[in-house]
Design an enzyme around this catalytic site. Structure first.
Site, PDB file in Angstrom:
ATOM      1  N   PHE A 113       0.843  -1.199   0.000  1.00 17.92           N
ATOM      2  CA  PHE A 113       0.000   0.000   0.000  1.00 17.92           C
ATOM      3  C   PHE A 113       0.878   1.249   0.000  1.00 17.92           C
ATOM      4  O   PHE A 113       1.794   1.387   0.808  1.00 17.92           O
ATOM      5  CB  PHE A 113      -0.914  -0.007   1.227  1.00 17.92           C
ATOM      6  CG  PHE A 113      -1.742   1.244   1.360  1.00 17.92           C
ATOM      7  CD1 PHE A 113      -2.765   1.515   0.459  1.00 17.92           C
ATOM      8  CD2 PHE A 113      -1.490   2.163   2.375  1.00 17.92           C
ATOM      9  CE1 PHE A 113      -3.523   2.671   0.568  1.00 17.92           C
ATOM     10  CE2 PHE A 113      -2.243   3.315   2.495  1.00 17.92           C
ATOM     11  CZ  PHE A 113      -3.265   3.576   1.587  1.00 17.92           C
ATOM     12  N   MET A 467      -0.221  31.978 -24.347  1.00 20.20           N
ATOM     13  CA  MET A 467       0.883  31.650 -25.234  1.00 20.20           C
ATOM     14  C   MET A 467       0.468  30.609 -26.271  1.00 20.20           C
ATOM     15  O   MET A 467       0.832  30.705 -27.456  1.00 20.20           O
ATOM     16  CB  MET A 467       2.086  31.139 -24.434  1.00 20.20           C
ATOM     17  CG  MET A 467       3.335  30.952 -25.272  1.00 20.20           C
ATOM     18  SD  MET A 467       3.970  32.500 -25.958  1.00 20.20           S
ATOM     19  CE  MET A 467       5.008  33.057 -24.607  1.00 20.20           C
TER      20      MET A 467
END
Length: 559
Positions: A113, A467
């Site tokens: 985990f 941009m």
């Protein structure tokens, strides 16, 4: 003395002069956080909203201070959330130590985990990384990590520590911090002599300086070289502040968004002296027409950069500050008035200029410069606003411009500005943002508010990914695919919801008074500036074009 691995880690950080860590806790680093609790009077922990923000804050701390920045995250997703920040630091050669926890040693490699192979993931984007497999090795690994991060070409180092290592007890012996040696052994007298021959013979030299000048604290030596040589100086984006932008010899940035003066000067020069710069694609543009008349002298600490992108006539490997000291002793001052007149004429013919309707980002940046006397730290996100900042704010000293140059990381600026402000609390700190970049990590406003870090976020809000939209306009026939951001976010209300102060600007007449008030508050502030969606960054070298084919405005398109 006997200590747990977690306590050894904290004591080693204190040995290295660390006063601040940016991080986020989790199960695999609980022992480290317990040790931090015990040592909270000696080392400050800044709890960010997200691990990426922690990495960017550590990066900004390092850029502003010159020290090694430190960030801390748990295993699995905590560690992977650091990756973009680590890569950002790697591309820009920023010294940083990233510490990650991992599952216990006996669970490694079993898909446990929250387990991930973070050293495997970060191998291409770190100078070095470590997995601590024995608690007795921990102290030396931490010491090595800090030395590696700072020595030579700086960069990030990662230390991955399994949870059981932080709990185990062993002997700890404190040691004095070992300062990394300057890289001078590779500087050979014959190389310096050859470089001086090239320099003293040149009639039309230009100096191209990059971030390595800032890293090596070599700005004074660079200034001396330029003045002795009577040579114009151009900078890369990462080199902003390495040479004063107010100096007569400064020609502005070079490359895709460099000034026409710089780009034409590089094209016409007979000697290009590159110092602490790596000739990125954004600088050289079309390789076969880059500095076609010039011999190239490359000075860099990293031999791997020499002849990687352009072929140099000659090079010197070593610390830029030491190299420049030696070169400056042998410079013969010559009359280069004809070359300087040519440069002056270019500057007069092709000045940076802007036009547009309504509130202008360039006006705002000039006003910030004026009100701060150029002494503020300016962080940026990535996009048009980043380039406008490099073009119009006159950086005169290193470590005042903090921006993601190599990786171009949107969402970098807010975390970085928090780290910079914590590193240098006496400085006014601004984060110049676009609305697209700001959204990516705006959760770090909670961090700024919690610790009352008085960063001033200035959003150049054009309701677009500016941009990318500019490229779509120029090269994709105006097909604005997924770059329009007509969202309903009210940034003023958002700031207030976080506990910050918000302002809205729509006219230039509001700029000065708002900035003055924001600077007087001593609190986190967000200023939303409504600018024209179709403003563009000029100059610009189109893809595939040479530097001299730079476009300076709309009227150049198609010519």
């Amino acid at each position: 003395m006997r200590m747990t691995g977690a306590e050894i880690l904290i004591n080693c950080l204190l040995e290295q002069g660390v006063d601040t860590i940016f991080g986020f806790p989790g199960g695999a680093v609980l022992n480290i956080y317990d040790a931090l609790y015990k040592y909270q009077d000696k080392i400050r922990h800044i709890l960010t909203s997200h691990e990426q923000g922690a990495a960017h804050a550590a990066d900004g701390y390092a850029r502003a201070s010159g020290k090694v920045g430190v960030c801390l995250a748990t295993s699995g997703p905590g560690a992977t959330n650091l990756v973009t920040g680590i890569a950002t630091a790697y591309m820009d050669s920023i010294p940083m130590v990233a510490i990650t926890g991992n599952v216990a040693s006996n669970l490694l490699g079993k898909d446990s985990f929250q387990e991930v192979d973070i050293t495997g993931i970060t191998m291409p984007i770190t100078k070095h990384n470590f997995v601590v497999r024995n608690v007795n090795d921990l102290a030396d690994i931490v010491r090595k990590a800090f030395k590696i991060a700072k020595e030579g070409r700086p960069g990030p180092v990662l230390i991955d520590i399994p949870k059981d290592i932080t709990a185990q007890v062993t002997d700890y012996e404190p040691k004095e911090k070992e300062e990394p040696a300057k890289c001078t052994k590779t500087i050979r007298d014959e190389d310096v002599e050859k470089a001086l021959e090239l320099i003293n013979e040149s009639k039309k030299p230009i100096i191209y300086a990059g971030g390595g000048v800032c890293s090596s604290e070599a700005s004074e030596e660079l200034l001396e070289l330029a003045e002795k040589l009577n040579s114009p100086v151009t900078l890369s984006l990462m080199g902003m502040g390495a040479f004063p932008a107010t100096h007569d010899l400064y020609t502005g940035m070079v490359g895709m968004h460099g000034t026409k003066t710089s780009n034409l000067a590089v094209t016409q020069c007979d000697l290009l002296i590159a110092i602490g710069a790596r000739f990125s694609d954004r600088v050289i543009s079309r390789l076969d027409r880059f500095a076609p008349n010039a011999k190239i002298l490359h000075i860099d600490i990293d031999e791997a950069e020499v002849n990687k992108n352009v072929i140099a006539e000659h090079h010197i490997i070593g610390d830029a500050k030491e190299v420049l000291k030696r070169l400056n002793k042998g410079i013969v001052t010559k009359d280069r008035s004809q070359w300087l007149r040519f440069i002056k004429d270019l500057k007069q013919k092709y000045p940076l200029q802007y036009s547009g309707n309504g509130l202008s980002p360039q006006y705002i940046l000039n006003k910030i410069y004026e009100l701060t006397n150029g002494n503020a730290i300016i962080a940026t996100e990535v996009g048009q606003h980043q380039i406008w900042t490099a073009q119009y704010y006159k950086f005169t000293k290193p470590r005042l411009f903090i921006s993601s140059g190599g990786l171009g990381t949107m969402g970098f600026g807010l975390g970085a500005s928090i780290g910079a402000s914590i590193a240098r609390p006496s400085k006014k700190v601004f984060n110049i943002a676009g609305d697209g970049s700001f959204r990516m990590n705006l959760n770090e406003l909670a961090t700024a508010v919690e610790y009352n870090v008085p960063v001033i976020v200035v959003i150049m809000n054009n309701h677009a990914l500016g941009m990318v939209r500019q490229w779509q306009n120029m090269f994709y026939d105006g097909r604005y695919s997924q770059t329009t951001l007509d969202r309903c976010t009210d940034f003023v209300k958002l700031a207030e919801a976080f506990g910050a102060v918000g302002f809205n600007l729509t006219e230039e007449s509001q700029v000065e008074s708002t900035l003055k008030e924001a600077m007087s508050l001593g609190r986190p502030v967000v200023i939303n500036c409504e600018i024209d969606r179709d403003l563009k960054v000029w100059p610009m070298v189109p893809p595939g074009a040479a530097l001299e084919e730079v476009i300076v405005g709309e009227s150049d398109i198609g010519n």
